[in-house]
Design a protein around this motif. Structure first.
Motif, short mmCIF file in Angstrom:
data_model
loop_
_atom_site.label_atom_id
_atom_site.label_comp_id
_atom_site.label_asym_id
_atom_site.label_seq_id
_atom_site.Cartn_x
_atom_site.Cartn_y
_atom_site.Cartn_z
N SER A 251 4.49 -7.20 4.00
CA SER A 251 4.61 -7.31 2.55
C SER A 251 5.94 -7.94 2.17
O SER A 251 6.99 -7.56 2.70
CB SER A 251 4.51 -5.93 1.89
OG SER A 251 3.19 -5.42 1.93
N TRP A 333 7.97 -3.55 -3.77
CA TRP A 333 7.06 -4.67 -3.54
C TRP A 333 7.41 -5.82 -4.47
O TRP A 333 7.73 -5.60 -5.64
CB TRP A 333 5.65 -4.19 -3.81
CG TRP A 333 4.55 -4.85 -3.04
CD1 TRP A 333 4.67 -5.59 -1.89
CD2 TRP A 333 3.17 -4.82 -3.36
NE1 TRP A 333 3.44 -6.01 -1.47
CE2 TRP A 333 2.49 -5.56 -2.36
CE3 TRP A 333 2.42 -4.25 -4.39
CZ2 TRP A 333 1.11 -5.74 -2.37
CZ3 TRP A 333 1.05 -4.41 -4.40
CH2 TRP A 333 0.40 -5.16 -3.39
N ARG A 341 0.23 -9.75 0.91
CA ARG A 341 -0.23 -8.53 0.30
C ARG A 341 -1.45 -8.05 1.09
O ARG A 341 -2.09 -8.84 1.75
CB ARG A 341 -0.59 -8.76 -1.17
CG ARG A 341 -1.70 -9.76 -1.37
CD ARG A 341 -2.04 -9.94 -2.84
NE ARG A 341 -1.00 -10.66 -3.56
CZ ARG A 341 -1.25 -11.37 -4.66
NH1 ARG A 341 -2.47 -11.45 -5.14
NH2 ARG A 341 -0.28 -11.99 -5.27
N VAL A 476 5.81 -0.36 -1.81
CA VAL A 476 5.54 -1.37 -0.79
C VAL A 476 4.28 -1.01 -0.02
O VAL A 476 4.07 0.15 0.36
CB VAL A 476 6.73 -1.50 0.17
CG1 VAL A 476 6.43 -2.52 1.27
CG2 VAL A 476 7.99 -1.91 -0.59
#
Length: 555
Positions: A251, A333, A341, A476
């Motif tokens: 991520s 994130w 993602r 995240v």
């Protein structure tokens, strides 16, 4: 499967195998690897010991690949015992057959081989592979795995750095893996490691030695750092330099600047480092955290043409786990990035999805017949001779294991049960999992096959009211989670990947002694839309070895 020494498969037959095997897409590029796994003498801490080498290398070779690439990896086991590899963080969409753990695969017997067929999907980032049989990870057999972005997919950072480096850090024992296994089997724990390694070496801050990496002044470098050790959290830092964190476990993250980073067992980070200091040598440092006495290792980073040795004054590691908790809370994130993602559960609106089920898991330690075992909700996992996934696929799970309700622990855990630990979860359900740690050590957990949203870590015990503190906006998405002493952690995950998936402690001795379980995610339809068939070349073992293979899933 073939005997070692017979004529190898031709490239054409390997290609045919790749195209027919589960999960490999012919339209995407395919790369072939042959790995010879063998013993060899290594001396990473100055003491000769038996190590596990891949193609004669310790650590093993790096894999460089790009999103959507197919990887065909023929693993030849030249050890004197069964062997198996897993691909830490690679999600294997619809394909737990390639996960490389004992609940989904038969291990490769000595003198035999097995070909893994993997496809890396939308998981731009830094990963590693490692052995899952016995205590093989304590002897080597691990290496880096890089997944790059396709040229048409933008990234929130400059992908064209001057160079990139894989950095595998981890604690280490000088006893070989067979001695360590005997120690655990006898009822004793492993105790304190003997040192820390950086890419299989232990450096000392005396200014001598060849550089591990070289940088040019003014250039930017990508460092892919993973904690591959068996036991301890490590703090990573570079003397005189800061690190910009850009990715963790597949991520893209908000790009904060850090002087040092805590990496719990099994975790990987990608950081950017700018060579903006005086041209000389500098130390890269990795040291244990949360231990009575810190173990430290160094490696030299040299500016090109430098003749000035590094200063022996090493940057200090932080103290206490509250510092590490606060660092975790700084991770966010990157919601402006188009990738990476989780796919396909990559919703920016995960906080608004109704929770279908809550599972509370508590880890404990008990003695059974005078020997220590670790358990989850009172069950200490034991691997049966028949892989759990095989038992399900062949329609005979009741002959191998019983499903556990698993939603919460008993009110009081006075003793534990030794058996296969399997929880059944509804396909495509959105599940809240609470990992509660009542012990005084830091735990590190990993979930195969799925990325999850790590929404909270807090001291104390979890209650439903704690949901008020969840990060439901930009947590995240990742696959490894730490749980601090006498604390809990909460993850949210969509179980949309059909298969049998391992939720396990990344601590090697805890994993070996039962702190793990499997989550069965079954599609109501035996359909290739949801899950691939067992590969035709799958190794067979246990009670299914002589059984006729079930009818394949249809499209």
């Amino acid at each position: 499967m073939r005997e070692i020494g017979t004529t190898g498969m031709t490239m054409m037959s390997i290609l045919l195998l790749c195209l027919l095997a589960t999960g490999v897409q012919a339209a995407d590029p395919t790369f072939f690897y042959t790995w010879d796994v063998s013993y060899g003498t290594i001396s990473p801490l100055g003491v000769p010991q038996q190590g596990i080498l891949i193609n004669g290398e310790f650590p093993g070779p790096n894999i460089n690949c790009t999103t959507n690439n197919n990887l065909v990896i023929n693993v030849i086991n030249n050890l004197d015992e069964p062997f198996l590899l897993t691909w830490n963080g690679i999600q294997h969409r619809k394909n737990s057959w390639q996960d490389g753990v004992l609940g989904t695969n038969c291990p490769i017997p000595p003198g035999k081989n097995y070909t893994f067929n993997l496809q890396v999907k939308d998981q731009i980032g830094s990963y590693f592979y490692y052995p899952t049989t016995g205590l093989h990870r304590a002897a080597g057999g691990f290496g880096g795995l890089r997944v790059h972005t396709r040229s048409v997919v933008p990234t929130p950072y400059n992908r064209f750095t001057e160079n990139e480096f894989t950095v595998l850090i981890g604690d280490w024992y000088t006893k070989n893996h067979t001695e360590l296994k005997k120690q655990l089997d006898s009822g004793s724990l492993l105790g304190k490691p003997d040192g820390v390694l950086i890419n299989g070496k232990q450096g000392k801050p005396d200014g001598t030695g060849e550089p591990m990496f070289t940088m040019k002044a003014g250039k930017i470098y990508r460092y892919r750092v993973c904690n591959v050790g068996p036991k301890n959290t490590l703090n990573f830092r570079i003397q005189g330099h800061t690190m910009k964190l850009v990715e963790m476990e597949g991520s893209h993250v908000v790009q904060n600047i850090y002087d040092s980073l805590d990496l719990h067992v099994g975790q990987c980070y990608t950081v950017y480092v700018t060579a903006n200091q005086q041209p000389k040598d500098y130390y890269m440092v990795a040291s244990t955290r949360f231990t009575r006495t810190a173990l430290t290792s160094t490696a030299i980073i040299r500016y090109a043409d430098s003749k000035v040795p590094a200063s022996p004054d090493l940057p200090m590691a932080p103290v206490g786990w509250s510092w590490s908790l606060n660092q975790f809370r700084s991770f966010r994130w990157n919601l402006t990035a188009s990738a990476a993602r989780p796919n396909p559960q990559g919703s920016f609106h995960y906080g608004g999805i109704p929770i279908n089920r809550t599972i509370l898991l508590v880890n404990t330690a008990h003695k059974v017949d005078g020997k220590i075992r670790f358990a989850v909700n009172g069950v200490s996992h034991v691997n049966p001779t028949t892989p759990l996934k095989y038992a399900e696929y062949y329609g005979v799970p009741e002959k191998v294991f019983n499903y556990s309700a698993g939603d919460e622990p008993p009110e009081k855990i006075d003793n534990i049960t030794l058996q296969p630990h399997v929880i059944n979860v509804t396909f495509k359900s959105f599940v809240e999992i609470i990992l509660e740690n009542h012990e005084n050590s830091v735990q590190s957990w990993n979930l195969d096959g799925h990325a999850f949203f790590l929404v909270a870590i807090e001291p104390g015990k979890w209650t439903a009211e704690k949901r008020m503190n969840y990060n439901l906006i930009d947590a995240v998405s990742r696959h490894t989670i730490q749980v601090f002493p006498n604390s809990w952690a909460a993850i949210l995950v969509t179980f949309d990947n059909a298969g049998m998936w391992n939720l396990k402690s990344h601590n090697m001795e805890r994993n070996y002694l039962g702190q793990q379980l499997y989550i069965s995610v079954r599609s109501p339809a035996r359909s290739l839309r949801d899950e691939y068939n067992m590969p035709d070349h799958a190794l067979l073992c246990g009670i299914v070895a002589d059984m006729p293979k079930p009818p394949p899933y249809s499209s």
